[in-house]
Scaffold this motif. Structure first.
Motif, PDB file in Angstrom:
ATOM      1  N   SER A 102      -8.727  -9.675 -15.382  1.00 36.33           N
ATOM      2  CA  SER A 102      -9.375  -8.638 -16.182  1.00 36.33           C
ATOM      3  C   SER A 102      -9.157  -7.246 -15.616  1.00 36.33           C
ATOM      4  CB  SER A 102     -10.880  -8.910 -16.266  1.00 36.33           C
ATOM      5  OG  SER A 102     -11.142 -10.122 -16.931  1.00 36.33           O
ATOM      6  N   PHE A 103      -9.033  -7.139 -14.298  1.00 41.26           N
ATOM      7  CA  PHE A 103      -8.953  -5.831 -13.655  1.00 41.26           C
ATOM      8  C   PHE A 103      -7.553  -5.549 -13.115  1.00 41.26           C
ATOM      9  CE2 PHE A 103     -13.336  -7.238 -13.487  1.00 41.26           C
ATOM     10  CZ  PHE A 103     -14.035  -6.123 -13.928  1.00 41.26           C
ATOM     11  N   SER A 104      -7.022  -6.454 -12.322  1.00 41.39           N
ATOM     12  CA  SER A 104      -5.691  -6.243 -11.748  1.00 41.39           C
ATOM     13  C   SER A 104      -4.619  -6.323 -12.822  1.00 41.39           C
ATOM     14  CB  SER A 104      -5.396  -7.318 -10.686  1.00 41.39           C
ATOM     15  OG  SER A 104      -6.166  -7.102  -9.524  1.00 41.39           O
ATOM     16  N   LYS A 191     -12.003  -6.364  -3.780  1.00 40.02           N
ATOM     17  CA  LYS A 191     -12.326  -7.787  -3.979  1.00 40.02           C
ATOM     18  C   LYS A 191     -11.127  -8.545  -4.546  1.00 40.02           C
ATOM     19  CE  LYS A 191     -16.251  -7.306  -6.293  1.00 40.02           C
ATOM     20  NZ  LYS A 191     -17.533  -7.680  -6.945  1.00 40.02           N
ATOM     21  N   ASP A 192     -10.417  -7.937  -5.493  1.00 42.88           N
ATOM     22  CA  ASP A 192      -9.228  -8.595  -6.046  1.00 42.88           C
ATOM     23  C   ASP A 192      -8.178  -8.808  -4.965  1.00 42.88           C
ATOM     24  OD1 ASP A 192     -10.421  -8.614  -8.529  1.00 42.88           O
ATOM     25  OD2 ASP A 192      -8.685  -7.795  -9.581  1.00 42.88           O
ATOM     26  N   ALA A 193      -8.040  -7.835  -4.071  1.00 36.87           N
ATOM     27  CA  ALA A 193      -7.067  -7.962  -2.979  1.00 36.87           C
ATOM     28  C   ALA A 193      -7.501  -9.036  -1.986  1.00 36.87           C
ATOM     29  CB  ALA A 193      -6.908  -6.615  -2.274  1.00 36.87           C
ATOM     30  N   LEU A 194      -8.797  -9.153  -1.762  1.00 32.78           N
ATOM     31  CA  LEU A 194      -9.304 -10.194  -0.850  1.00 32.78           C
ATOM     32  C   LEU A 194      -8.993 -11.597  -1.373  1.00 32.78           C
ATOM     33  CD1 LEU A 194     -12.756  -8.615   0.073  1.00 32.78           C
ATOM     34  CD2 LEU A 194     -10.830  -8.991   1.652  1.00 32.78           C
ATOM     35  N   PHE A 195      -9.012 -11.758  -2.696  1.00 35.26           N
ATOM     36  CA  PHE A 195      -8.638 -13.054  -3.276  1.00 35.26           C
ATOM     37  C   PHE A 195      -7.215 -13.413  -2.863  1.00 35.26           C
ATOM     38  CE2 PHE A 195      -6.515 -15.581  -6.498  1.00 35.26           C
ATOM     39  CZ  PHE A 195      -7.423 -16.593  -6.783  1.00 35.26           C
ATOM     40  N   GLU A 196      -6.305 -12.439  -2.911  1.00 31.25           N
ATOM     41  CA  GLU A 196      -4.913 -12.694  -2.531  1.00 31.25           C
ATOM     42  C   GLU A 196      -4.812 -13.039  -1.051  1.00 31.25           C
ATOM     43  OE1 GLU A 196      -2.601 -13.017  -4.684  1.00 31.25           O
ATOM     44  OE2 GLU A 196      -3.756 -12.268  -6.394  1.00 31.25           O
ATOM     45  N   ALA A 197      -5.637 -12.411  -0.234  1.00 30.75           N
ATOM     46  CA  ALA A 197      -5.655 -12.740   1.198  1.00 30.75           C
ATOM     47  C   ALA A 197      -6.117 -14.178   1.413  1.00 30.75           C
ATOM     48  CB  ALA A 197      -6.554 -11.762   1.945  1.00 30.75           C
ATOM     49  N   GLU A 235      -2.454 -11.418   7.393  1.00 29.44           N
ATOM     50  CA  GLU A 235      -1.113 -10.847   7.235  1.00 29.44           C
ATOM     51  C   GLU A 235      -0.155 -11.898   6.707  1.00 29.44           C
ATOM     52  OE1 GLU A 235      -0.091  -9.439  11.119  1.00 29.44           O
ATOM     53  OE2 GLU A 235      -1.285  -7.591  10.929  1.00 29.44           O
ATOM     54  N   ASP A 236       0.938 -11.438   6.092  1.00 30.80           N
ATOM     55  CA  ASP A 236       1.971 -12.386   5.690  1.00 30.80           C
ATOM     56  C   ASP A 236       2.862 -12.691   6.894  1.00 30.80           C
ATOM     57  OD1 ASP A 236       3.783 -10.295   6.000  1.00 30.80           O
ATOM     58  OD2 ASP A 236       4.130 -10.008   3.857  1.00 30.80           O
ATOM     59  N   GLU A 237       3.852 -13.535   6.706  1.00 22.10           N
ATOM     60  CA  GLU A 237       4.669 -13.985   7.836  1.00 22.10           C
ATOM     61  C   GLU A 237       5.494 -12.862   8.456  1.00 22.10           C
ATOM     62  OE1 GLU A 237       8.177 -15.694   4.893  1.00 22.10           O
ATOM     63  OE2 GLU A 237       6.737 -17.056   5.820  1.00 22.10           O
ATOM     64  N   GLU A 238       5.602 -11.734   7.753  1.00 20.17           N
ATOM     65  CA  GLU A 238       6.348 -10.600   8.302  1.00 20.17           C
ATOM     66  C   GLU A 238       5.433  -9.490   8.789  1.00 20.17           C
ATOM     67  OE1 GLU A 238       8.601 -10.321   4.649  1.00 20.17           O
ATOM     68  OE2 GLU A 238      10.460 -10.600   5.787  1.00 20.17           O
ATOM     69  N   GLY A 239       4.125  -9.770   8.861  1.00 19.72           N
ATOM     70  CA  GLY A 239       3.189  -8.834   9.463  1.00 19.72           C
ATOM     71  C   GLY A 239       2.578  -7.815   8.527  1.00 19.72           C
ATOM     72  N   ARG A 240       2.743  -7.965   7.232  1.00 20.71           N
ATOM     73  CA  ARG A 240       2.125  -7.021   6.287  1.00 20.71           C
ATOM     74  C   ARG A 240       0.665  -7.410   6.056  1.00 20.71           C
ATOM     75  NH1 ARG A 240       6.718  -8.715   4.039  1.00 20.71           N
ATOM     76  NH2 ARG A 240       8.488  -7.270   4.055  1.00 20.71           N
ATOM     77  N   ASN A 241      -0.198  -6.427   6.083  1.00 22.95           N
ATOM     78  CA  ASN A 241      -1.595  -6.681   5.778  1.00 22.95           C
ATOM     79  C   ASN A 241      -1.718  -6.959   4.283  1.00 22.95           C
ATOM     80  OD1 ASN A 241      -4.395  -5.473   4.779  1.00 22.95           O
ATOM     81  ND2 ASN A 241      -4.640  -6.147   6.899  1.00 22.95           N
ATOM     82  N   ILE A 242      -2.229  -8.131   3.934  1.00 22.75           N
ATOM     83  CA  ILE A 242      -2.256  -8.565   2.543  1.00 22.75           C
ATOM     84  C   ILE A 242      -3.130  -7.663   1.680  1.00 22.75           C
ATOM     85  CG2 ILE A 242      -2.881 -10.430   0.951  1.00 22.75           C
ATOM     86  CD1 ILE A 242      -0.339 -10.936   2.560  1.00 22.75           C
ATOM     87  N   GLU A 246      -1.667  -5.568  -1.460  1.00 23.29           N
ATOM     88  CA  GLU A 246      -2.110  -5.823  -2.825  1.00 23.29           C
ATOM     89  C   GLU A 246      -2.706  -4.560  -3.453  1.00 23.29           C
ATOM     90  OE1 GLU A 246      -1.638  -8.381  -4.717  1.00 23.29           O
ATOM     91  OE2 GLU A 246      -0.638  -9.555  -3.158  1.00 23.29           O
ATOM     92  N   GLU A 247      -3.410  -3.762  -2.665  1.00 23.79           N
ATOM     93  CA  GLU A 247      -3.932  -2.499  -3.186  1.00 23.79           C
ATOM     94  C   GLU A 247      -2.793  -1.551  -3.537  1.00 23.79           C
ATOM     95  OE1 GLU A 247      -8.344  -2.304  -1.085  1.00 23.79           O
ATOM     96  OE2 GLU A 247      -6.635  -1.355  -0.072  1.00 23.79           O
ATOM     97  N   PHE A 248      -1.737  -1.571  -2.729  1.00 24.36           N
ATOM     98  CA  PHE A 248      -0.539  -0.769  -3.023  1.00 24.36           C
ATOM     99  C   PHE A 248       0.100  -1.205  -4.336  1.00 24.36           C
ATOM    100  CE2 PHE A 248       4.124  -1.143  -2.814  1.00 24.36           C
ATOM    101  CZ  PHE A 248       4.488   0.205  -2.861  1.00 24.36           C
ATOM    102  N   VAL A 249       0.233  -2.513  -4.550  1.00 25.16           N
ATOM    103  CA  VAL A 249       0.829  -3.037  -5.780  1.00 25.16           C
ATOM    104  C   VAL A 249       0.024  -2.574  -6.992  1.00 25.16           C
ATOM    105  CG1 VAL A 249       1.285  -5.145  -7.108  1.00 25.16           C
ATOM    106  CG2 VAL A 249       1.955  -5.017  -4.693  1.00 25.16           C
ATOM    107  N   GLN A 250      -1.297  -2.650  -6.887  1.00 24.91           N
ATOM    108  CA  GLN A 250      -2.136  -2.210  -8.003  1.00 24.91           C
ATOM    109  C   GLN A 250      -2.040  -0.704  -8.231  1.00 24.91           C
ATOM    110  OE1 GLN A 250      -3.716  -4.043 -10.383  1.00 24.91           O
ATOM    111  NE2 GLN A 250      -2.451  -5.559  -9.339  1.00 24.91           N
ATOM    112  N   PHE A 251      -1.889   0.048  -7.163  1.00 29.82           N
ATOM    113  CA  PHE A 251      -1.694   1.500  -7.275  1.00 29.82           C
ATOM    114  C   PHE A 251      -0.424   1.819  -8.059  1.00 29.82           C
ATOM    115  CE2 PHE A 251       0.680   5.008  -5.117  1.00 29.82           C
ATOM    116  CZ  PHE A 251       0.028   6.071  -5.740  1.00 29.82           C
TER     117      PHE A 251
END
Length: 612
Positions: A102-104, A191-197, A235-242, A246-251
């Motif tokens: 609904s939001f993302s 909260k949406d980003a935390l779901f992805e984490a 973090e993902d396997e390459e060290g990115r903070n999830i 995810e907030e960047f993707v939504q931006f």
């Protein structure tokens, strides 16, 4: 705007000279004014749009190609509004946009080409767009979901863009915009980003397979602080903070959505969003206390069984968490779009709630893939009246200075009839389709001037009417099933010969389109407009669904279809509509002339491509 002439050896409808194009445009404007038309809308799914360069296998309304198609729709069919269907996040396993968030916004509809531009910090290079997954699809008229959702697909490009974004100066404009975006959307974004984490932590996106504590992080509004802190560090396997990624993707998605809407508006095209009635797992997880975990929204199938659609909010909490969720949901739609369509709006007035059927602890499905349920007792079914529509939807619209006549309610099926009295004469518009039209029901004339409208005290303009929605078979395919009853009323209303309609699919579809222009507001789906017999959603198919795409040669396909009597011949539709009202004149004669010209085949046609 620049126009470039492109030579082609293709064979389709005869080219109009520049003088003819100008005359036809003037004639069409005059005809629409004479008919009193207002909204002419194309119903469009992002995935159905073409992408001529760096094609990921799926379309997007955020692209330059979508802008070009919008100009084509406006110039060729008089389209002044586009209804974009749900744009939320989906997955490789569930393709329905009505299963989305609904939001993302969906990361799959981000236009990667934009990320090479200065406005986006040049976070991708042109050479990055030569990735192997680009332009990989063999047939660009079919969506390739697996390609776009593969690990080396869209997500890999967004990770590369994110890495480059992190290297930008902290005082750069795009980083400042990112900080502002996070602040302005904090109530849902984190909260949406935390779901992805949590999904990364479990290596599993199915919430129902997580531990109970992990499923219930937001069982209270504040959430489980300890688990939230842990998720913020995932973090993902390459060290990115999830969470940050995810907030960047939504931006980026939000930035592209706003930009594309502004460009549509500059072309004189309004953008409507589709506010789905359902909720995704992410929505449920982030607002757990707003839902009744034992019930789902649903409806009755033609078989007599009942199908579950989506987790249902707890209607006992409309004055609490459930009402707050709905306010937030409508608020973001009113901010994103010029107008909205509310999917299955009757579910907000007289909902139909089901208990999912279980066998050995598992959900039960019929042979067509419908998840089955059983209606709760009548005395337990909620009757909300105007509590949600007027108390939440209209109030939220007013807060956003959003006009009620820009709200379209889908009141088709289910408890629509029992819900109509609640919303009639409030200023909103109702979606109606002519697919089931019979002599005494369902025809445009019936809704415009006869029993139903008088009984309901409705008037012309309270409806937006089309031949079918995205859930219906194509207009071409309707001929075999509905040709006789509709031929009779089309002939009567448009002053045509019923035998010529019953025995000729081209005459029948031409008349079906013409009927729409006898009313103030009309819509049609993209495949119907372009003359395709393909269906967008076939609810009875488990595989191969939601795959229609216009393809990069949509103009060629349209004009070729037109020579065979398929697709919307706009001057023909306007002429027939005018004549049905007794307005036969030099105007209709000229429109008839151009309708014939567009049907003429011609080899070595020149056609124009609009560069925006």
């Amino acid at each position: 705007m620049q126009i470039s002439a492109i030579q082609s050896n293709m064979s389709f409808g005869r080219t109009l000279t520049k003088h003819e194009e100008k005359e036809l445009s003037n004639l069409e404007q005059e005809a629409k004014k004479e008919l009193g038309t207002d909204i002419t809308m194309a119903t469009v799914f992002d995935f159905s749009l073409p992408q001529k360069s760096h094609d990921t296998g799926i379309g997007t309304s955020f692209s330059n190609d979508a802008q070009k198609m919008a100009v084509f729709l406006k110039n060729t069919f008089g389209v002044n509004s586009i209804q974009l269907q749900p744009q939320g996040q989906i997955s490789d396993s569930v393709h329905s946009p009505y299963s989305g968030t609904s939001f993302s916004l969906g990361m799959h509809i981000i236009d990667l080409n934009k990320l090479t531009e200065k406005e986006y910090g040049n976070i991708l290079k042109e050479e990055d767009l030569n990735a192997p997954f680009m332009n990989k699809n063999i047939d660009d008229t079919i969506v390739d979901y697996h390609n776009v959702f593969s690990e080396d697909g869209q997500i890999s490009m967004l990770k590369k863009a994110y890495d480059n974004f992190k290297l930008l100066d902290e005082n750069s404009q795009i980083k400042t915009d990112f900080k502002n975006f996070k602040k302005e959307n904090e109530h849902w974004l984190k909260k949406d980003a935390l779901f992805e984490a949590m999904a990364v932590k479990n290596n599993n996106r199915n919430m129902l397979e997580w531990d109970k504590d992990e499923q219930n992080v937001f069982a209270t509004k504040e959430g489980n602080i300890e688990i939230i802190k842990q998720l913020e560090q995932v973090e993902d396997e390459e060290g990115r903070n999830i969470v940050d990624f995810e907030e960047f993707v939504q931006f980026i998605a939000d930035k592209e959505q706003k930009e594309s809407k502004n460009k549509f508006n500059e072309k004189g095209i309004q953008v409507y969003g589709d506010c789905l009635i359902g909720f995704s797992q992410k929505d449920v997880w982030t607002h757990k206390s707003a839902f009744d975990e034992n019930l789902e929204f649903g409806c009755q199938l033609e078989s007599g069984e009942y199908s579950c659609w989506s987790p249902a909010i707890d209607f006992n909490k409309i004055d609490g968490e459930a009402g707050e969720l709905l306010r937030e949901k409508f608020d973001i739609f009113f901010k994103r779009y010029d107008g909205i369509r509310i999917d299955a709006a009757w579910q907000l007035i007289n909902p139909m709630l089901l208990t999912p059927l279980k066998k050995d602890g598992h959900d039960v499905y019929d042979l067509k893939g419908h998840k089955l349920g059983c209606p709760i007792n009548d005395d337990r079914q909620p009757h909300m009246g105007d509590k949600i529509i007027k108390g939440i939807v209209f109030e939220t619209a007013q807060k956003n200075n959003f006009p009620l006549d820009k709200i379209f309610l889908e009141m088709l099926g289910g408890n629509s009839e029992a819900s109509l009295d609640t919303v009639k004469n409030t200023g909103v518009k109702f979606i109606h389709i002519t697919k089931y039209g019979k002599h005494n029901w369902g025809r445009v004339k019936f809704y415009e001037s006869q029993g139903y409208s008088k009984q309901q005290n409705l008037k012309s303009g309270d409806y937006i009417i089309g031949p079918g929605t995205h859930d219906d078979e194509s207009l071409i395919s309707q001929f075999d099933t509905y040709k006789n009853p509709r031929a009779w009323h089309l002939a009567d209303d448009l002053k045509l010969n019923s035998d010529e309609l019953q025995n000729n699919i081209n005459n029948w579809t031409d008349a079906a389109f013409a009927e729409l222009f006898t009313t103030k507001n009309q819509f049609a789906t993209l495949p119907d407009i372009l003359g395709s017999d393909r269906r967008i959603n076939n609810p009875d198919e488990i595989k191969g669904n939601w795959e229609y795409r216009a393809g990069s040669d949509y103009k060629k396909d349209y004009y070729e279809n037109l020579t065979h009597g398929k697709g919307l011949n706009f001057p023909d539709a306007l002429s027939k509509a005018l004549k049905s009202k007794g307005l036969h004149s030099k105007l209709t004669d000229r429109l008839d002339y151009y309708a014939g010209v567009l049907r003429e085949p011609e080899k070595d046609k020149k056609y124009t491509d609009v560069i925006v």
